[in-house]
Write an enzyme that holds these catalytic residues in place. Structure first.
Site, PDB file in Angstrom:
ATOM      1  N   SER A 172      19.735  48.444  -4.791  1.00 42.52           N
ATOM      2  CA  SER A 172      19.667  49.885  -4.971  1.00 42.52           C
ATOM      3  C   SER A 172      18.297  50.338  -4.496  1.00 42.52           C
ATOM      4  O   SER A 172      17.836  49.931  -3.424  1.00 42.52           O
ATOM      5  CB  SER A 172      19.935  50.240  -6.435  1.00 42.52           C
ATOM      6  OG  SER A 172      19.825  51.612  -6.652  1.00 42.52           O
ATOM      7  N   TYR A 186      20.869  60.195  -0.592  1.00 40.02           N
ATOM      8  CA  TYR A 186      20.512  58.783  -0.801  1.00 40.02           C
ATOM      9  C   TYR A 186      20.531  58.429  -2.288  1.00 40.02           C
ATOM     10  O   TYR A 186      21.118  57.415  -2.692  1.00 40.02           O
ATOM     11  CB  TYR A 186      19.128  58.552  -0.192  1.00 40.02           C
ATOM     12  CG  TYR A 186      18.596  57.139  -0.304  1.00 40.02           C
ATOM     13  CD1 TYR A 186      19.166  56.101   0.428  1.00 40.02           C
ATOM     14  CD2 TYR A 186      17.501  56.853  -1.124  1.00 40.02           C
ATOM     15  CE1 TYR A 186      18.655  54.814   0.334  1.00 40.02           C
ATOM     16  CE2 TYR A 186      16.993  55.572  -1.212  1.00 40.02           C
ATOM     17  CZ  TYR A 186      17.566  54.559  -0.479  1.00 40.02           C
ATOM     18  OH  TYR A 186      17.066  53.288  -0.567  1.00 40.02           O
ATOM     19  N   LYS A 190      22.805  55.704  -4.269  1.00 39.72           N
ATOM     20  CA  LYS A 190      22.214  54.578  -5.003  1.00 39.72           C
ATOM     21  C   LYS A 190      22.497  54.654  -6.507  1.00 39.72           C
ATOM     22  O   LYS A 190      22.674  53.629  -7.156  1.00 39.72           O
ATOM     23  CB  LYS A 190      20.700  54.509  -4.739  1.00 39.72           C
ATOM     24  CG  LYS A 190      20.339  54.151  -3.295  1.00 39.72           C
ATOM     25  CD  LYS A 190      20.847  52.763  -2.890  1.00 39.72           C
ATOM     26  CE  LYS A 190      20.287  52.304  -1.551  1.00 39.72           C
ATOM     27  NZ  LYS A 190      20.758  50.952  -1.175  1.00 39.72           N
TER      28      LYS A 190
END
Ligand SMILES: NC(=O)C1=CN([C@@H]2O[C@H](COP(=O)(O)OP(=O)(O)OC[C@H]3O[C@@H](n4cnc5c(N)ncnc54)[C@H](OP(=O)(O)O)[C@@H]3O)[C@@H](O)[C@H]2O)C=CC1
Ligand SMILES: CCCCCCCCCCCCCCCC(=O)[C@@H](N)CO
Length: 329
Positions: A172, A186, A190
């Site tokens: 991650s 993003y 994650k």
């Protein structure tokens, strides 16, 4: 005298009782996952953190496979690893978004003991300035790509005739523990990995498969160099709250965490604080870490609020400076 007894209770008995309770409470139980002579399959293994992971795993005696899109970069990585360690790794060219291609690669590679899902794409840009197609690309690679790999590899991982524990590890980011300006897409991808990992661990624990989530800070890689070319000022300022690391340091922390079967794997000091502050309902195998989580919870919430105070301060200052300069021009 009463005061001394109370102090004894507070400083010694209470912590001892808590430690004993947590020792019996924590689930899943601690585990050791060897990688020597075992098959470690690394996605995004041709660059940056993935390449460093492949180097280390090979040097520790694992049988290593790497997967990425570009055959040229894969060949370069194979050569670099051969030059440094004398070891041959197997390379598979596939896009993680293509389930059929991924399935073929995983079947060719043979049963996997440690599935290390490290591939990822990132651009730091305000959502407003990002094309929706780039948002979808981020989700498709980081989230769907990870699910494709797990779907492709899990049947054989479950059927392995090896009594040793196996691992599924997901890379991650600290931007997957806290949302950061410029990382709307993003961070979403994650954070998604965390839900995936928590749910998956419950589904595969009976097969002696253990899930790890790795949370690196900014790490010196070709990907970061590319990202830095057009990173918003505020992303730089806020992400600088955590120190940066070398790919090899992250790889070492990641492999150590995977071998201990840790669910949450943090890579630097800020990362440890971040993990303690965001422990939530995640599994925890270590009663010592569980103890820290419980004892530090209150104070870390104050630290976290202080962090947000400085971040919102930076955002406010940035906007007022911009207003000032646009009035002057
Ligand atoms: N560097 C950093 O600051 C940080 C990185 N991370 C995470 O660590 C991971 C690795 O990052 P980093 O080493 O910097 O990245 P790099 O860009 O240096 O390397 C990315 C790797 O993933 C592969 N890859 C990318 N897209 C795909 C795809 N669609 N299918 C298959 N393989 C793909 C690339 O090969 P190819 O292009 O040939 O496909 C390459 O091997 C990522 O998940 C990232 O989010 C987390 C925190 C910080
Ligand atoms: C309660 C205690 C708090 C402790 C400090 C918290 C610091 C948070 C900093 C977050 C940094 C995010 C980096 C993202 C890296 C990344 O993934 C990109 N480079 C893309 O690759």
């Amino acid at each position: 005298m009463g005061d001394a007894n109370f102090a004894f209770f507070l400083l010694f008995l209470l912590p001892a009782f808590l430690l004993a309770l947590l020792y019996f409470l924590v689930r899943p139980r601690p585990v050791k996952i060897p990688i020597k002579n075992r098959h470690v399959f690394i996605t995004g293994g041709s660059s940056g953190i993935g390449l460093a992971l492949a180097h280390r795993a090979a040097a520790e005696g694992a049988r290593v496979s790497i997967l990425a899109r570009s055959p040229e970069k894969l060949e370069e990585a194979r050569n670099a690893i051969r030059l440094a360690t004398g070891i041959e790794v197997a390379a598979f060219a596939a896009d993680v978004r293509d389930f059929d291609a991924v399935k073929r690669a995983v079947d060719d590679a043979g049963p996997i003991d440690v599935l290390l899902l490290n591939h990822g794409v990132f651009v730091a840009l305000e959502l407003e300035k990002m094309e929706l197609s780039d948002v979808k690309f981020t989700m498709d690679v980081n989230l769907m790509g990870t699910l494709n790999l797990i779907k492709a590899a899990l049947p054989a991982m479950k059927n392995r005739n090896d009594p040793l524990p196996a691992s599924i590890a997901l890379v991650s980011s600290q931007a997957g523990q806290v949302g950061i300006y410029g990382y709307v897409a993003y961070s979403a991808s994650k954070f998604g990995l965390r839900g995936l990992a928590e749910a998956l661990q419950q589904e595969v624990i009976a097969d002696n498969i253990h899930v790890s989530l790795i949370f690196p800070p900014d790490t010196d890689t070709p990907g970061l160099a590319e990202e830095n070319k057009r990173k918003p000022e505020l992303t730089k300022i806020i992400a600088a709250s955590s120190g940066s690391m070398k790919a090899d340091e992250v790889a070492q922390k990641a492999l150590d965490g995977i071998k201990c079967g840790n669910f949450i794997v943090s890579c630097n000091f800020e990362g440890i604080a971040l993990s303690l502050a965001t422990a939530g309902l995640s599994p925890q195998r270590s009663f010592l870490m569980a103890f820290l989580e419980v004892v530090a919870a209150g104070i870390l919430r104050i630290v976290a609020l202080g962090m947000q105070w400085t971040w919102y301060g930076s955002i406010e200052k940035y906007h007022s400076q911009r207003k000032g300069s646009s009035r002057r021009s």
